[in-house]
Design an enzyme around this catalytic site. Structure first.
Site, PDB file in Angstrom:
ATOM      1  N   HIS A 124       0.812  -1.223   0.000  1.00  0.00           N
ATOM      2  CA  HIS A 124       0.000   0.000   0.000  1.00  0.00           C
ATOM      3  C   HIS A 124       0.844   1.270   0.000  1.00  0.00           C
ATOM      4  CE1 HIS A 124       0.328  -0.251   4.527  1.00  0.00           C
ATOM      5  NE2 HIS A 124       0.434   1.059   4.380  1.00  0.00           N
ATOM      6  N   ASP A 154      -0.029  -7.740   1.394  1.00  0.00           N
ATOM      7  CA  ASP A 154       0.398  -6.337   1.490  1.00  0.00           C
ATOM      8  C   ASP A 154       1.918  -6.234   1.506  1.00  0.00           C
ATOM      9  OD1 ASP A 154       0.193  -3.611   1.567  1.00  0.00           O
ATOM     10  OD2 ASP A 154      -0.206  -3.492   3.725  1.00  0.00           O
ATOM     11  N   SER A 230       4.590   2.317   8.008  1.00  0.00           N
ATOM     12  CA  SER A 230       4.194   1.205   7.149  1.00  0.00           C
ATOM     13  C   SER A 230       5.376   0.684   6.342  1.00  0.00           C
ATOM     14  CB  SER A 230       3.091   1.646   6.179  1.00  0.00           C
ATOM     15  OG  SER A 230       1.892   1.871   6.859  1.00  0.00           O
TER      16      SER A 230
END
Length: 493
Positions: A124, A154, A230
């Site tokens: 992402h 992911d 992230s």
């Protein structure tokens, strides 16, 4: 709730007295010596940070157009544009791009897994980016090539050419993690590079549900994770990477004590496949399952609510060929206990297609073991795009929703007959979201054809492609309504 704000050093000194000598007295060595034992027994993370920080990178992805929903970092809360501009001008932009650039930039973290320049981050963070760059600890900025992505886990694998060997992290074994163990993260929250935070493992094997990476068994921690973390690494006390920081659970968009990391074993399995073939394959059993609840325990006179009960078996699937039946309770898969329904999907997904595994079931009150040769899960369309084959989403994926069979309680509340309708489990894309569909809505018809099961819905939407319009008859509460969903064509996107 007010947003957190940075406090300037001048204000802090004014509050505490600082060097002005107002109410503040320098502590004597004796005072510090008395305070030291309070920290006895706590881990010292400095060695881990010094060794591994050079292998952690800041990731920046740029987009020529609008970014995909949900990708990348959010703006830094609590700093007004004037403050952000001061930081940007005098400190080399450690926080954010300019406001004009924010709509076209995604910030995240990553870590180097091999000296020849392979880097792991979250999908992402870089999804659909035109240009991806990474910044190393020595302040070099390198353009990165996206080798492959896997939206299901992911995961994204990047590659840079640094003109020489790069420092790397050491990969650990996430299967050895236990709740209560210390862990720490290094990343770029809000763009502040090489920020270190620590905490403990709160839980392992955490599944977030059918609509949010059902094939991933997350590590849950209380390590402070925020936007920009992230894709960064999660370390154990041995200085080994055990996870990739991926998600937080929050009502505000900021850290609230619960963070989730992708186990490194799962990620490295994806890396090996992305390197060799550019996409990830997963095992598929071909069953619809539900957790065993207290009512089932009473009705079936079970000892506990352990396991996953089979609701239906897909035709011509590995489960059907192995002889699994509706009503079977799966207690163990390939030697691992299935304590709850959510445990099974990650286990099956990690199984190499074509492998034969033992499955322990409870049928008619008796345990038995059957062998199943695991099939291959259909690949995500995004994975195909990552291979350079521009294949637009089709079928149910193009509508931006996932469905599940209607349970007996909902069927009774809505006055539906058996075999009538499917429930919207999750809204996963903009097409369904813009049409106003919500989880819990029941789809009765697709293009005037009745659908009464997940398989029937998939069949009815199998031919949907970009540019098509699909008419749904939807029940919400006690009212029915027709809703038209138009899938954008490539020229509209």
């Amino acid at each position: 709730m007010s947003h957190p704000r940075l406090v300037s050093s001048r204000l802090l000194c004014g509050l505490l007295g600082c060097a002005l000598g107002v109410g503040i007295v320098a502590a004597s060595p004796m005072v510090w010596a008395q305070a030291a034992p309070a920290a006895a027994g706590l881990p010292d993370f400095t060695g881990i940070v010094q060794k591994n920080a050079p292998a952690v990178v800041h990731v920046e992805a740029k987009y020529s157009g609008r970014r995909p929903n949900g990708s990348g970092a959010m703006p830094l809360q609590g700093i007004d544009p004037g403050q952000a501009e001061i930081f940007r001008r005098f400190f080399g932009m450690p926080i954010l791009p300019s406001p004009e650039e924010q709509a076209h930039t995604s910030l995240g973290s990553g870590f180097i897994i091999s000296s020849d320049g392979y880097i792991l981050t979250n999908n992402h963070v870089v999804d659909h980016a035109d240009v991806v760059t990474v910044r190393l600890q020595d302040r070099r900025t390198l353009t990165a090539k996206v080798i492959g992505t896997d939206p299901t886990y992911d995961i994204a694998l990047l590659k840079v050419d640094a003109g020489g060997p790069l420092p790397t992290v050491t990969i650990g074994d996430s299967r050895l993690l236990k709740p209560g163990q210390w862990v720490l993260a290094i990343g770029s929250p809000f763009g502040f590079d090489y920020t270190v935070t620590q905490g403990i493992v709160s839980a392992v094997g955490r599944n977030l549900g059918a609509g949010d990476q059902p094939s991933t068994s997350f590590i849950q921690t209380d390590v402070p994770i925020n936007r920009g973390n992230s894709g960064g690494p999660l370390f154990n006390l041995q200085g080994q990477v055990v996870g990739i920081n991926s998600q937080i659970y929050s009502d505000t968009g900021g850290y609230q004590g619960i963070a989730f990391s992708i186990p490194i074993d799962m990620a490295m399995n994806a890396v090996d496949q992305l390197k060799t073939k550019g996409y990830v394959t997963r095992g598929m059993l071909g069953v619809e399952i539900k957790p065993v609840d207290d009512d089932m325990v009473k009705a079936l006179k079970l000892d506990s609510a352990k396991g996953a009960i089979v609701v239906s078996v897909s035709p011509d699937s590995a489960a059907q060929k192995a002889g699994l039946q509706s009503g079977d309770i799966i207690l163990a898969y390939n030697g691992h206990d299935v304590l709850q329904g959510a445990d099974l999907p990650p286990m099956v997904a990690m199984t190499k297609p074509g492998s034969t595994v033992p499955i322990t079931i409870l049928r008619d009150g008796k345990e038995k073991t059957i062998d199943a040769t695991i099939g291959t899960m259909p690949r995500d369309q995004s994975a195909l795009s990552a291979m350079g084959k521009a294949m637009p989403s089709s079928g149910a994926n193009a509508l931006g929703l996932s469905v599940e069979n209607v349970d007996a309680s909902t069927r009774s509340q809505l006055g539906l007959k058996p075999g009538e309708g499917v429930a919207v489990a999750n809204v996963t894309g903009p097409v369904a979201a813009q049409a106003g569909l919500q989880p819990g809505d029941v789809i009765l018809m697709v293009n005037q054809k009745k659908v009464g099961s997940v398989e029937a819905f998939r069949t009815a939407t199998a031919g949907v492609k970009p540019g098509d319009t699909v008419l749904l008859l939807v029940r919400r509460g006690d009212a029915n309504n027709f809703i038209a969903l138009t899938v954008p064509s490539s020229k509209d996107e």
